[in-house]
Design an enzyme around this catalytic site. Structure first.
Site, short mmCIF file in Angstrom:
data_model
loop_
_atom_site.label_atom_id
_atom_site.label_comp_id
_atom_site.label_asym_id
_atom_site.label_seq_id
_atom_site.Cartn_x
_atom_site.Cartn_y
_atom_site.Cartn_z
N HIS A 144 0.85 -1.19 0.00
CA HIS A 144 0.00 0.00 0.00
C HIS A 144 0.88 1.24 0.00
O HIS A 144 2.11 1.15 0.09
CB HIS A 144 -0.98 0.00 1.17
CG HIS A 144 -0.35 0.05 2.53
ND1 HIS A 144 0.41 -0.96 3.06
CD2 HIS A 144 -0.37 1.02 3.50
CE1 HIS A 144 0.82 -0.64 4.27
NE2 HIS A 144 0.37 0.57 4.57
N HIS A 176 6.13 -5.30 11.63
CA HIS A 176 5.39 -4.04 11.72
C HIS A 176 4.95 -3.76 13.16
O HIS A 176 3.80 -3.42 13.44
CB HIS A 176 4.17 -4.08 10.78
CG HIS A 176 3.65 -2.73 10.39
ND1 HIS A 176 2.69 -2.06 11.13
CD2 HIS A 176 3.93 -1.91 9.35
CE1 HIS A 176 2.41 -0.91 10.55
NE2 HIS A 176 3.15 -0.79 9.47
N HIS A 198 1.25 3.93 1.97
CA HIS A 198 1.72 4.68 3.13
C HIS A 198 3.25 4.78 3.11
O HIS A 198 3.94 3.87 2.68
CB HIS A 198 1.24 4.03 4.43
CG HIS A 198 -0.17 4.39 4.79
ND1 HIS A 198 -0.97 3.62 5.60
CD2 HIS A 198 -0.94 5.47 4.44
CE1 HIS A 198 -2.16 4.19 5.74
NE2 HIS A 198 -2.16 5.31 5.04
N ASP A 209 5.75 4.58 5.17
CA ASP A 209 6.69 3.62 5.77
C ASP A 209 6.84 2.36 4.93
O ASP A 209 7.65 1.49 5.26
CB ASP A 209 6.28 3.27 7.20
CG ASP A 209 4.87 2.71 7.32
OD1 ASP A 209 3.99 3.14 6.56
OD2 ASP A 209 4.63 1.85 8.20
N HIS A 210 6.10 2.28 3.82
CA HIS A 210 6.20 1.13 2.92
C HIS A 210 6.76 1.51 1.55
O HIS A 210 7.09 0.61 0.77
CB HIS A 210 4.83 0.48 2.76
CG HIS A 210 4.28 -0.10 4.03
ND1 HIS A 210 4.26 -1.45 4.30
CD2 HIS A 210 3.76 0.51 5.13
CE1 HIS A 210 3.73 -1.64 5.51
NE2 HIS A 210 3.42 -0.47 6.02
#
Length: 306
Positions: free
Chosen positions: A63, A269, A65, A67-68
């Protein structure tokens, strides 16, 4: 096959944990490396490992976001100079991943010396490559977030030597044809190879999740998985707090393990509120309960054979 973690923190990096990044080594089925998510600093993490960017052929984004994905532009640029020259790359992810990469490259005037094939997922995806099948299914995270079910190729069943001898075919080079082809010919007659082999065996199944609260597609993705990689942003406290933010609590993951018959679970995570000591203490408490399923809290640079 082997899974390696280059980032295991949620949202923000910590002194001990980078943001999300996972590598899946496909050997012995393929010489390729697949990455799942590329958090900020991923390329620096990879420098501490034997994995080379030139062997990365596919990147799967769960996805959008930060942090990814914040490490993606830099990693793509560096691949041009670290063995990736002229080696095609396939980038799979939610709608918007192509625009994000191309805008980053254009604004920074970065030029890649290899082609990228973009595959943007709508609701779900089935993708085939080198005998592998990858399914992507939508999760529940407030924005489009996907889980990936990676199925390795089947292993051909063992040859039934006695059955072949019964038709007059003695051991020799022809046996390789029986093993690798659908049909073979002997003494002018065509035979179905499957009649002279044991049942094929499904290769390892790996389920890799993006961020999510519990949803029905989780069971589709993780069913009978040999290894499941799942987030548990919250590993203590009240479960509803995790779900309110479209994340999973450790209890949610345990329930999924049992429902989906998952063999081994690697939990990543973890919220940056937890330090290493906290995580170890919580782990020791959890495993005291005989009902706790097989799992590990993973940390950066952990690797697990599949």
């Amino acid at each position: 096959m082997e899974v390696t973690f280059f980032g295991t923190s949620a949202g923000l990096p910590t002194k001990e944990r980078n943001t999300q990044a996972i590598a899946l080594n496909l050997e012995p089925y393929s010489n390729s490396i697949w990455l799942f998510d590329v958090g900020e600093g991923t390329q620096h993490q990879i420098l501490h490992h034997a994995i080379k960017l030139g062997k990365v052929t596919h990147i799967f984004i769960t996805h959008m976001h930060g942090d990814h994905i914040f490490g993606l532009p830099g990693l793509l640029s560096s691949r041009s100079f670290q063995g990736g020259e002229q080696k095609p790359l396939t980038l799979v992810g939610p709608k918007g991943i192509k625009a994000y990469v191309e805008m980053s490259m254009n604004l920074s005037e970065s030029h890649l010396n290899y082609p990228i094939t973009y595959i943007e997922i709508d609701d779900h995806l089935t993708y085939h490559h080198d005998g592998f099948t990858v399914e992507a299914h939508l999760l529940n995270h407030g924005i489009p977030s996907y889980g990936y079910r990676v199925m390795a190729p089947e292993t051909t069943g063992t040859i039934n030597v006695e059955a072949l001898k019964n038709i007059g075919l003695e051991p020799g080079p022809k046996y390789q044809e029986v093993k690798s082809h659908d049909t073979f010919e002997h003494n002018g007659q065509v035979y179905q190879s499957k009649d002279f082999r044991g049942e094929s065996k499904q290769g390892p199944i790996v389920a890799i999740f993006g961020d999510t609260k519990p949803c029905s597609n989780e069971r589709v993705i993780s069913r009978d998985a040999d290894v499941m990689v799942h987030e548990a942003t919250y590993i203590d406290g009240e479960k509803h707090l995790a779900n309110n933010y479209h994340h999973s609590h450790i209890e949610d993951v345990f329930a999924l393990i049992k429902e989906a018959n998952v063999k081994r679970t690697l939990i990543t995570h973890l919220s940056n509120r937890y330090n290493t000591e906290d995580i170890n203490e919580i782990y020791q408490t959890l495993i005291q309960n005989e009902d706790t399923p097989n799992f590990n809290f993973v940390k950066d640079f952990d690797s697990f054979k599949i």
